[in-house]
Design a protein around this motif. Structure first.
Motif, PDB file in Angstrom:
ATOM      1  N   THR A  17       0.841  -1.196   0.000  1.00 32.04           N
ATOM      2  CA  THR A  17       0.000   0.000   0.000  1.00 32.04           C
ATOM      3  C   THR A  17       0.874   1.242   0.000  1.00 32.04           C
ATOM      4  N   SER A  18       0.259   2.385  -0.358  1.00 35.18           N
ATOM      5  CA  SER A  18       1.002   3.639  -0.369  1.00 35.18           C
ATOM      6  C   SER A  18       0.945   4.361   0.973  1.00 35.18           C
ATOM      7  N   SER A  19       0.115   3.872   1.895  1.00 33.69           N
ATOM      8  CA  SER A  19       0.053   4.453   3.237  1.00 33.69           C
ATOM      9  C   SER A  19      -0.073   3.324   4.256  1.00 33.69           C
ATOM     10  N   LEU A  20       0.351   3.596   5.475  1.00 29.53           N
ATOM     11  CA  LEU A  20       0.395   2.568   6.501  1.00 29.53           C
ATOM     12  C   LEU A  20      -0.988   2.006   6.811  1.00 29.53           C
ATOM     13  N   HIS A  21      -2.021   2.861   6.731  1.00 31.47           N
ATOM     14  CA  HIS A  21      -3.380   2.403   7.011  1.00 31.47           C
ATOM     15  C   HIS A  21      -4.210   2.374   5.724  1.00 31.47           C
ATOM     16  N   GLY A  22      -3.591   1.938   4.655  1.00 38.74           N
ATOM     17  CA  GLY A  22      -4.231   1.952   3.338  1.00 38.74           C
ATOM     18  C   GLY A  22      -5.011   0.710   2.982  1.00 38.74           C
ATOM     19  N   LEU A  29       4.966  -1.155   2.825  1.00 35.48           N
ATOM     20  CA  LEU A  29       4.591   0.249   2.745  1.00 35.48           C
ATOM     21  C   LEU A  29       5.455   0.897   1.681  1.00 35.48           C
ATOM     22  N   GLU A  82       6.621   3.659   0.710  1.00 37.28           N
ATOM     23  CA  GLU A  82       7.356   4.920   0.824  1.00 37.28           C
ATOM     24  C   GLU A  82       8.757   4.821   0.232  1.00 37.28           C
TER      25      GLU A  82
END
Length: 200
Positions: free
Chosen positions: A116-121, A166, A168
Motif C-alpha cells: 500500500t502507499s500508506s500505513l493504514h491503506g 509500505l 514509501e
C-alpha cells in the motif's frame, strides 16, 4: 507432483508466486518471497495475470492452467485497491471455475501478500480478500507466526495474515525478512504435505 531432478533425487517442490504489480512495490515482495522459497530448497515459479504491458509484473510469464496443476503451493499477491485485490487478479480467479470443480488446488498450502502507499491503506483487508478464493479452492492457508522476529516492527508492513509493504521506499529489512519467511514457510509446508501419508 513435479518431475524429479536430473540427478534422480526427490521431486523439486514448486511454489507458484502469482501476483500483479503496477509500479514495482508488490514485485519487490514477490522477489523476496521467491528468495525464501529457494532458501528452503524449493523452486519459485513467478507468474502474473493478463494486464497492461507497462505493469511491473509484466516481467513475468502469464499464469496458465498447467501452472495451477503443477505447483505444490501458491502465494498470491496484489497491491491494495480500495481495500481489495486488483481487478486483474479478481478477473483471473473468476475464470477458474473448471479448476474449482476438478479440485486442482485442494490441500495445497497457500499464503498472501500486498503493498500500500500508506500505513493504514487497507493492507489487512486486502490480505483477507486475497485469501477468499484460495479458501474456496480448498487450499491450506498459512500466515506468518509471531515467532518471526521481523513481524514485531512498528513502522512498516507485515502481519500474521501475510507479508506486506509500505511503498514509501524500498523494502525495509523487516518487510523483506517477513516475505522471505513466508516463502520459506509455504515451501516447508508443501514439502511436509508431499512426505505425509495422509492428505494435509
Amino acid at each position: 507432483m513435479n518431475e524429479s531432478s536430473a540427478s534422480g533425487g526427490n521431486p523439486r517442490t514448486t511454489i507458484l508466486v502469482l501476483y500483479f504489480s503496477r509500479g514495482g512495490a508488490t514485485r519487490q515482495l514477490a522477489d523476496a518471497i521467491a528468495e525464501g522459497i529457494t532458501a528452503a530448497g524449493g523452486e519459485a515459479m513467478l507468474r502474473t495475470v493478463e494486464s497492461d504491458a507497462d505493469a511491473a509484473s509484466a516481467r513475468d510469464l502469464v499464469v496458465s492452467t498447467d501452472d495451477l496443476h503443477q505447483c505444490d503451493g501458491l502465494i498470491l499477491g496484489s497491491p491494495t485497491r480500495f481495500g481489495h485485490m486488483a481487478s486483474a487478479l479478481q478477473k483471473f480467479w473468476e475464470s477458474t471455475s473448471s479448476d474449482w470443480l476438478k479440485g486442482t488446488l485442494i490441500n495445497k498450502p497457500a499464503a498472501v501478500f500486498t503493498s500500500t502507499s500508506s500505513l493504514h491503506g487497507g493492507q489487512e483487508s486486502t490480505l483477507l480478500s486475497l485469501a477468499l478464493p484460495l479458501l474456496h479452492h480448498g487450499m491450506l492457508l498459512t500466515g506468518v507466526p509471531y515467532s518471526q522476529p521481523s513481524l514485531h516492527g512498528k513502522d512498516a508492513g507485515g502481519s500474521p495474515y501475510g507479508a506486506s509493504h509500505l511503498q514509501e521506499a524500498g523494502l525495509s529489512d523487516n518487510e523483506k525478512q517477513t516475505a522471505i519467511a513466508l516463502g520459506r514457510r509455504v515451501c516447508q509446508v508443501a514439502k511436509a504435505c508431499a512426505d505425509s501419508t495422509i492428505d494435509c
